[in-house]
Design a protein around this motif. Structure first.
Motif, PDB file in Angstrom:
ATOM      1  N   VAL A   1       0.848  -1.189   0.000  1.00  0.00           N
ATOM      2  CA  VAL A   1       0.000   0.000   0.000  1.00  0.00           C
ATOM      3  C   VAL A   1       0.883   1.239   0.000  1.00  0.00           C
ATOM      4  O   VAL A   1       2.073   1.195   0.323  1.00  0.00           O
ATOM      5  N   LEU A   2       0.274   2.361  -0.352  1.00  0.00           N
ATOM      6  CA  LEU A   2       1.005   3.613  -0.416  1.00  0.00           C
ATOM      7  C   LEU A   2       1.234   4.174   0.984  1.00  0.00           C
ATOM      8  O   LEU A   2       0.353   4.105   1.837  1.00  0.00           O
ATOM      9  N   GLY A   3       2.403   4.753   1.219  1.00  0.00           N
ATOM     10  CA  GLY A   3       2.671   5.402   2.495  1.00  0.00           C
ATOM     11  C   GLY A   3       3.936   4.888   3.133  1.00  0.00           C
ATOM     12  O   GLY A   3       4.305   3.720   2.978  1.00  0.00           O
ATOM     13  N   ARG A   4       4.605   5.787   3.852  1.00  0.00           N
ATOM     14  CA  ARG A   4       5.786   5.396   4.593  1.00  0.00           C
ATOM     15  C   ARG A   4       5.381   4.515   5.766  1.00  0.00           C
ATOM     16  O   ARG A   4       4.350   4.731   6.407  1.00  0.00           O
TER      17      ARG A   4
ATOM     18  N   PRO B   1      -4.824   2.970  -0.253  1.00  0.00           N
ATOM     19  CA  PRO B   1      -4.663   2.771  -1.705  1.00  0.00           C
ATOM     20  C   PRO B   1      -3.509   1.811  -1.982  1.00  0.00           C
ATOM     21  O   PRO B   1      -2.434   1.927  -1.378  1.00  0.00           O
ATOM     22  N   ALA B   2      -3.745   0.851  -2.874  1.00  0.00           N
ATOM     23  CA  ALA B   2      -2.688  -0.094  -3.233  1.00  0.00           C
ATOM     24  C   ALA B   2      -1.633   0.608  -4.088  1.00  0.00           C
ATOM     25  O   ALA B   2      -1.946   1.506  -4.867  1.00  0.00           O
ATOM     26  N   ALA B   3      -0.373   0.227  -3.892  1.00  0.00           N
ATOM     27  CA  ALA B   3       0.722   0.827  -4.644  1.00  0.00           C
ATOM     28  C   ALA B   3       0.684   0.332  -6.083  1.00  0.00           C
ATOM     29  O   ALA B   3       0.452  -0.847  -6.339  1.00  0.00           O
ATOM     30  N   ARG B   4       0.905   1.249  -7.003  1.00  0.00           N
ATOM     31  CA  ARG B   4       0.951   0.898  -8.421  1.00  0.00           C
ATOM     32  C   ARG B   4       2.396   0.968  -8.866  1.00  0.00           C
ATOM     33  O   ARG B   4       3.039   2.017  -8.765  1.00  0.00           O
TER      34      ARG B   4
END
Length: 557
Positions: free
Chosen positions: A154-157, A261-264
């Motif tokens: 997922v998006l994010g540190r 949100p899933a990482a693309r």
């Protein structure tokens, strides 16, 4: 097979060292759009952090001012004065704690605006945070985690998401009553990962849910910091996600729903915080080059096809290399298996030769013993058959029973060490002579001990224990019950049965029924307590076979 070749009248495919202008231009455009998107996201994150810090500062000032206001009326007595001072001290303590929390959040907000991007393995993070929450949960509160084996990144540190999950998990366990476990579940919903955290706590009126997630609303109302779920929701929004708080009603628990949100992943392996817009009014995307005529389109298509052919040629070459490696490994394993087969065959031959040599040694010893003993060859043969028959009946496998068959004839090998005058004495033995005769089990065991052969070791155990009795009245060591080896108990039963039936100078031959009655019921010298009860049951079951062995293998004179 060479697919990329020179075609007359057509452009030659670029080599590995030549630059392909079309893909390079495409990569430059993608890189430019990515940098523009990152700059916009950084500015948006900075604006969001500035707003959060402003609201945080206002809430801190308002909370500290409210908690330190003087009382409306002067205290009337000493007790009231003491209470007022205590209230003031408590208010200052709350203000100090609130200020420390505020400074900590200011520090976090200052270093986070340009570090929003990145990707995190949410599955691993959920497992670690759930384990940490279980360790710190109040007594009686259980934490149940249900997530798929594999979740998309997922998006994010990671450190930002840790703050969000810690706040949500701690909030759920703090208010849980323990009647139901705190349930944490995750699932993939399109291009997002949804996490649900449900507790059985006091819940709240659903109408006030938006107020609870408004930044610092609780600080404005009650003096509490109010930085938990509200700030967690702000962090989720900064990462392109969301946080929702719901409750069926008072006393019915609460649920926090997080949407990550899933990482693309791009072709270069980098991940985007949010998908880049195709175009917007302020920053229109640069148009991709478009061919203007049929000849240009054909040339581009042929060039691309030749590139594909070159790539396919490389893939085929790699696969051929792998196939050759597998074939070489297979041939090596086949040679190894053949060598191992020959080695096993050679070892088997050596083992057979050694076994034959051991059996020859035992046969020679047995012949030497028969020169001094009155036992006949038929008695020894029958004893071997009795022993194998009983061993198979009580659970030995075929290999163990065959080994017992070969070792049983060695039971009286120790009589070689008994003086001839005692062995061939026609009359009754005196006490000293009986004492010497009772030493033959130890003589036999001493002769056979020390060999690495399994057969000779088994023969030594039989020689030492075939005169021991179940009730402990046997010799030479007076062993009782299970302390007597099973092979010794089996040979002892077969030896006594054959001795009762065989004719001797001092007694006549007995029938099977007479010998069985003595073994099962006793006659004063022999008692059923001398035998293993399980072997007596086997003897009853095998009566017909035992009699058949004796009748089929008689002494010839």
């Amino acid at each position: 097979m060479q697919l990329a070749m020179d075609i007359p009248g057509h452009p030659r495919p670029p080599t590995d060292t030549e630059a392909d202008p079309l893909p390079e231009l495409t990569r430059e455009l993608a890189r430019e759009r990515m940098l523009r998107g990152e700059a916009e996201e950084c500015l948006a994150a900075t604006r969001l952090n500035d707003e959060l810090k402003t609201e945080l500062l206002r809430a801190l000032v308002r909370s500290m001012a409210t908690s330190t206001l003087p009382p409306a009326h002067a205290p009337k007595d000493a007790a009231a004065t003491a209470q007022t001072l205590a209230d003031a001290a408590e208010a200052w303590r709350r203000s100090r704690d609130l200020a420390e929390r505020g400074l900590a959040w200011f520090e976090w907000l200052d270093r986070s605006p340009r570090d929003i991007g990145g990707r995190t393995d949410l599955g691993e993070l959920l497992r670690l945070m759930a384990a940490h929450t279980r360790d710190l949960a109040p007594a009686g509160v259980e934490v149940e985690l249900r997530i798929p084996d594999r979740l998309p990144a997922v998006l994010g540190r990671r450190r930002h998401l840790v703050e969000v999950l810690r706040e949500v998990f701690d909030n759920a366990t703090r208010f849980a009553r323990g009647e139901q476990p705190v349930r944490i579940a995750a699932l993939v919903d399109g291009r997002a990962v949804c996490v649900s955290v449900i507790d059985d706590g006091p819940g709240f009126d659903p109408a006030i849910a938006p107020l609870l997630l408004r930044p610092f609303s609780r600080a404005q109302r009650s003096g509490d910091g109010g930085l938990g779920l509200a700030l967690a929701a702000s962090i989720m929004r900064a990462h392109g996600g969301s946080l929702e708080l719901t409750s069926p009603g008072l006393g019915m628990g609460a649920e926090v729903r997080l949407r990550f949100p899933a990482a693309r992943t791009t072709s270069t392996g980098s991940s985007r915080v949010r998908p880049l817009p195709e175009a917007d009014n302020d920053h229109p995307a640069a148009p991709a080059p478009r061919p203007d005529d049929a000849a240009t389109r054909q040339a581009l298509m042929e060039s691309q096809l030749l590139l594909y052919a070159r790539d396919l040629t490389q893939v085929i070459a790699r696969e051929r290399g792998r196939r050759n490696e597998l074939e070489n490994a297979h041939r090596q394993m086949a040679r190894f298996a053949q060598d191992l087969k020959r080695a096993l065959f050679t070892e088997k031959l050596r083992a057979n030769e050694l076994d034959e040599a051991q059996r020859g040694t035992l046969t020679a010893l047995l012949r030497a013993a028969r020169f001094k003993d009155q036992e006949t060859a038929a008695h020894i043969e029958r004893l071997s058959h009795y022993s194998r028959l009983i061993g198979l009946h009580v659970g030995m496998d075929a290999e163990e029973a065959d080994l017992l068959f070969a070792a049983a004839p060695m039971h009286d090998i120790g009589k070689i060490g008994v003086p001839d005058a005692i062995l061939i004495k026609p009359g009754k033995l005196d006490e000293a002579e009986w004492a010497e005769m009772r030493r033959h089990p130890e003589h036999g065991a001493g002769m056979l001990r020390g060999s690495s052969s399994e057969l000779i070791q088994l023969a030594a155990d039989i020689a030492l224990t075939h005169h021991e009795r179940w009730d402990g009245t046997g010799y030479p060591n007076g062993l009782v019950g299970q302390r007597i080896p099973l092979v010794g108990r089996i040979v002892m039963l077969g030896d006594i049965y054959d001795a009762l039936r065989s004719p001797r100078p001092y007694k006549a031959e007995m029938t099977h029924e007479q010998a069985s009655d003595i073994i099962l019921n006793g006659d004063g010298r022999t008692s059923p307590t001398h035998f293993d009860p399980a072997l007596l049951d086997a003897f009853r079951d095998l009566a017909t076979e035992m009699a058949g062995i004796y009748d089929g293998c008689r002494d010839t004179i």
